[in-house]
Design an enzyme around this catalytic site. Sequence first.
Site, PDB file in Angstrom:
ATOM      1  N   TYR A 235     -13.955  -6.916   4.259  1.00  0.00           N
ATOM      2  CA  TYR A 235     -12.640  -7.096   3.624  1.00  0.00           C
ATOM      3  C   TYR A 235     -12.269  -8.567   3.704  1.00  0.00           C
ATOM      4  O   TYR A 235     -12.347  -9.181   4.773  1.00  0.00           O
ATOM      5  CB  TYR A 235     -11.562  -6.255   4.329  1.00  0.00           C
ATOM      6  CG  TYR A 235     -10.180  -6.496   3.795  1.00  0.00           C
ATOM      7  CD1 TYR A 235      -9.742  -5.856   2.637  1.00  0.00           C
ATOM      8  CD2 TYR A 235      -9.330  -7.396   4.412  1.00  0.00           C
ATOM      9  CE1 TYR A 235      -8.477  -6.096   2.125  1.00  0.00           C
ATOM     10  CE2 TYR A 235      -8.058  -7.644   3.904  1.00  0.00           C
ATOM     11  CZ  TYR A 235      -7.639  -6.995   2.759  1.00  0.00           C
ATOM     12  OH  TYR A 235      -6.395  -7.243   2.246  1.00  0.00           O
TER      13      TYR A 235
ATOM     14  N   TYR B  37       0.817  -1.204   0.000  1.00  0.00           N
ATOM     15  CA  TYR B  37       0.000   0.000   0.000  1.00  0.00           C
ATOM     16  C   TYR B  37       0.859   1.266   0.000  1.00  0.00           C
ATOM     17  O   TYR B  37       0.536   2.255   0.669  1.00  0.00           O
ATOM     18  CB  TYR B  37      -0.968  -0.003   1.203  1.00  0.00           C
ATOM     19  CG  TYR B  37      -1.670  -1.325   1.381  1.00  0.00           C
ATOM     20  CD1 TYR B  37      -2.508  -1.832   0.388  1.00  0.00           C
ATOM     21  CD2 TYR B  37      -1.475  -2.087   2.523  1.00  0.00           C
ATOM     22  CE1 TYR B  37      -3.136  -3.057   0.540  1.00  0.00           C
ATOM     23  CE2 TYR B  37      -2.103  -3.313   2.693  1.00  0.00           C
ATOM     24  CZ  TYR B  37      -2.929  -3.792   1.690  1.00  0.00           C
ATOM     25  OH  TYR B  37      -3.550  -5.017   1.847  1.00  0.00           O
TER      26      TYR B  37
ATOM     27  N   LYS C 123      -3.526 -15.888   9.522  1.00  0.00           N
ATOM     28  CA  LYS C 123      -2.855 -14.908  10.378  1.00  0.00           C
ATOM     29  C   LYS C 123      -2.273 -15.526  11.641  1.00  0.00           C
ATOM     30  O   LYS C 123      -1.145 -15.986  11.643  1.00  0.00           O
ATOM     31  CB  LYS C 123      -3.804 -13.754  10.702  1.00  0.00           C
ATOM     32  CG  LYS C 123      -4.009 -12.782   9.542  1.00  0.00           C
ATOM     33  CD  LYS C 123      -4.710 -11.524   9.984  1.00  0.00           C
ATOM     34  CE  LYS C 123      -4.953 -10.543   8.846  1.00  0.00           C
ATOM     35  NZ  LYS C 123      -3.740  -9.965   8.269  1.00  0.00           N
TER      36      LYS C 123
ATOM     37  N   ASP D 128     -15.331 -15.876   7.556  1.00  0.00           N
ATOM     38  CA  ASP D 128     -13.940 -15.468   7.369  1.00  0.00           C
ATOM     39  C   ASP D 128     -13.400 -15.013   8.725  1.00  0.00           C
ATOM     40  O   ASP D 128     -13.630 -13.886   9.153  1.00  0.00           O
ATOM     41  CB  ASP D 128     -13.866 -14.342   6.338  1.00  0.00           C
ATOM     42  CG  ASP D 128     -12.458 -13.807   6.140  1.00  0.00           C
ATOM     43  OD1 ASP D 128     -11.541 -14.225   6.886  1.00  0.00           O
ATOM     44  OD2 ASP D 128     -12.263 -12.946   5.258  1.00  0.00           O
TER      45      ASP D 128
END
Length: 427
Positions: free
Chosen positions: A141, A14, A271, A242
Amino acid sequence: MDLSFDKQHLWHPYTSTLSPLTCYGVKSASGVHITLQDDTQLIDGMSSWWAAIHGYSNPQLNQAAHQQIDSMSHIMFGGLTHQPAIDLGKKLLELVPDNLQHIFLADSGSVAVEVSLKMALQYWHSLGEPRSKFLTLKHGYHGDTFAAMSVTDPDNSMHSLYKGFLPEHIFVESPTIGFFDTWHDDDIKPFQSALQRHHQQIAAVILEPIVQGAGGMKLYHPNYLKAVRALCDKYGVLLIADEIATGFGRTGKMFALQHADIEPDILCVGKALTGGYMTLSATLTSKSVADTVCAGEAKCFMHGPTFMGNPLACSVANASLSILQTGQWQEQVASIERHFAKALPKLRQHAMVKDIRYLGAIGVVETHHTVNMEAIQAHFVKQGVWIRPFGRLIYMMPPYIIKHDELAQLIDAIDSALQKPECFNLQ
C-alpha cells in the site's frame, strides 16, 4: 457538537454516504487519551493513523507551533527559504542513510510517493532511456492518489475498483517468511525472476521495508530486503523505500530498512514526521539521482506543492525529531514490543484468530472473518479504547509514551471482542 450535521454532510474516509458509520465526537486529546464530547476517555491504540508517536498535546510540540505561528505560518518555497526548513533538512540528514543528500519537502505521504515515482521516471528520461514500469509487491500500500494507487496491489486492496484506469505495473508475490522466522532463499525467487525478465522496462522498485501496512500488516524477513537491494544493484534499477508508516522508530529502528542495513536510492517519509500535528512529508534521494534528474531536458525536477516546506509544519517536525534524538523512544518501543510478545500469543486460543504478529510498536491480530466495523467500534469505545480495525485485521500502533496498564487495556479489549460473534461478519 452537531453530530447530525456531521452525519448528513461530512464525508469521512472509507465511509458510505448511504449508510455512514457512527462517528464519535472528540472534545480534546492529551497524552494517550482521547476525550469524547460526553467526557468518555479512550486509550488511543492508533496514534491517529500511526502519526502521533509522542501522544497528544505534547508540550514541546505545542511550544514549537506557538512560537512559529507568531512569526510566519506559511511562505512559498519557490525562490524563498526559511530557518525551520533548513533545520529540518539538517536533522533528517543526521538520521537517514548517508547516501541520501537531497530532500524534497511535500505535504502528505501520498504526495511523497508521487514525487518518488516522478523522480525515477525523470531520472531515466534524463539518461535517454525512458522507462515506464515499476516493480512492487502484492499486498503493498502506497497511498490513495493515482500514481500511488497504481503501485498498490490492484487485486487485494481498497483500490481494486480502479483497475483498468490506472497504469499497469509489475507485481510479484509478497514475502512469505516472517520477520522472526528462518530465512530461505526461495522467498526472493519470484522477485528475482520478475526483475530479471523486465529490468529494462523498470524505472524503480518500490516497497515498504519490513512491514506491509494497510495492504495486510505483513511483517517480512530482513534478508528479503537485503536481497532486493542486491538485485536492484545487479540489474541497475533504482530502489524506493516507502517508510511513511514505518519511519521514525515504529519498528524498533529509526527506519525499518535499518533492520537489513541497506541504503535506498529514494526514501519517502511522512506521518510521524511532525508527531501527528499536521501534514508534512519528505522524499529524499542521493546526489547521483538528483543530479541526473536535473541534467535532463527539463533542467529541474518538475514538481512543486503549494505548501511545500511549510514553516509551521517544519517547526513542529523539528521539535518531534528533537524528541526522537534524545533516544527515549528506543526503550519505549522495546517495552511495547516486550508486552506484545508476552500478551498477544495468548489470543491464539480464540477460534476467531488466524494469526498474531508484532514488531516494535506494532501489534496485529488477524482473524478468520472480517470485522463488523459498526459493532466492533462500539464495543471498543465501551471498553474505553480507540482501535480501528480494517478487513480481518485488528491492529495496534499506539503512541510510544503508552504505559503498560494502558497497553494491557487495549489488548484486553481485543480479547473481549474476539469472544463476541456480533463484532464480526460471519457469513
